[in-house]
Design a protein around this motif. Sequence first.
Motif, PDB file in Angstrom:
ATOM      1  N   PHE A  54       8.290  -4.253  -6.675  1.00 13.81           N
ATOM      2  CA  PHE A  54       8.033  -3.293  -7.740  1.00 13.81           C
ATOM      3  C   PHE A  54       9.351  -2.656  -8.144  1.00 13.81           C
ATOM      4  O   PHE A  54      10.090  -2.222  -7.275  1.00 13.81           O
ATOM      5  N   ASP A  55       9.632  -2.541  -9.413  1.00 10.70           N
ATOM      6  CA  ASP A  55      10.784  -1.756  -9.902  1.00 10.70           C
ATOM      7  C   ASP A  55      12.067  -1.990  -9.108  1.00 10.70           C
ATOM      8  O   ASP A  55      12.822  -1.056  -8.863  1.00 10.70           O
ATOM      9  N   GLY A  56      12.314  -3.197  -8.642  1.00 11.31           N
ATOM     10  CA  GLY A  56      13.558  -3.490  -7.933  1.00 11.31           C
ATOM     11  C   GLY A  56      13.545  -3.209  -6.446  1.00 11.31           C
ATOM     12  O   GLY A  56      14.588  -3.250  -5.801  1.00 11.31           O
ATOM     13  N   PHE A  57      12.395  -2.899  -5.871  1.00 15.96           N
ATOM     14  CA  PHE A  57      12.326  -2.741  -4.413  1.00 15.96           C
ATOM     15  C   PHE A  57      11.155  -3.567  -3.880  1.00 15.96           C
ATOM     16  O   PHE A  57      10.237  -3.903  -4.606  1.00 15.96           O
TER      17      PHE A  57
ATOM     18  N   GLN B 291       0.546   1.618  -8.480  1.00 16.89           N
ATOM     19  CA  GLN B 291      -0.896   1.564  -8.713  1.00 16.89           C
ATOM     20  C   GLN B 291      -1.659   1.259  -7.425  1.00 16.89           C
ATOM     21  O   GLN B 291      -2.818   1.617  -7.281  1.00 16.89           O
ATOM     22  N   ARG B 292      -1.003   0.645  -6.477  1.00 15.32           N
ATOM     23  CA  ARG B 292      -1.633   0.262  -5.214  1.00 15.32           C
ATOM     24  C   ARG B 292      -2.252   1.461  -4.495  1.00 15.32           C
ATOM     25  O   ARG B 292      -3.286   1.336  -3.861  1.00 15.32           O
ATOM     26  N   ILE B 293      -1.642   2.637  -4.587  1.00 15.71           N
ATOM     27  CA  ILE B 293      -2.160   3.776  -3.832  1.00 15.71           C
ATOM     28  C   ILE B 293      -3.514   4.247  -4.345  1.00 15.71           C
ATOM     29  O   ILE B 293      -4.241   4.918  -3.645  1.00 15.71           O
ATOM     30  N   TYR B 294      -3.860   3.889  -5.568  1.00 16.45           N
ATOM     31  CA  TYR B 294      -5.162   4.284  -6.115  1.00 16.45           C
ATOM     32  C   TYR B 294      -6.291   3.389  -5.622  1.00 16.45           C
ATOM     33  O   TYR B 294      -7.453   3.684  -5.869  1.00 16.45           O
TER      34      TYR B 294
END
Length: 127
Positions: A89-92, A122-125
């Motif tokens: 995600f986002d470079g990490f 989004q995974r935390i949702y």
Amino acid sequence: MFVTELDRAVAFYAELLGWTVAVQDLDAALLTCPDGFQLYLRARGPRARRSIGHVGVQYLIWTAPSQSELDRCEQVLRRQSGQVTRSTFDGFIIIEGRGPDNAPILIAHPGPQEAPRHQVMQRIYLW
């Protein structure tokens, strides 16, 4: 963190994080690292329940200091659980697995200082 079996949890988290057991008694242990972070583990017994979605800590996220350390953590998680994923995600990179009491654990690399976060994953949702 409440756990069902103290010795099992101490062994797992000490290996996963590479931290030292500073003190331990029959019902609790303190793991520490050179950076000053601490993790208390307290035994609650085999009948203790874990409720996802309730108030309180729901998952743990650490930053691995290097790519090789991230890979090592992934191997530790794979020995513990068959539910391990690797995503970017986002470079990490995020490794997600489960601890001995089925608690979601995420380990990222690089940290937010090197790869700033631009959005909430989004995974935390989904928990």
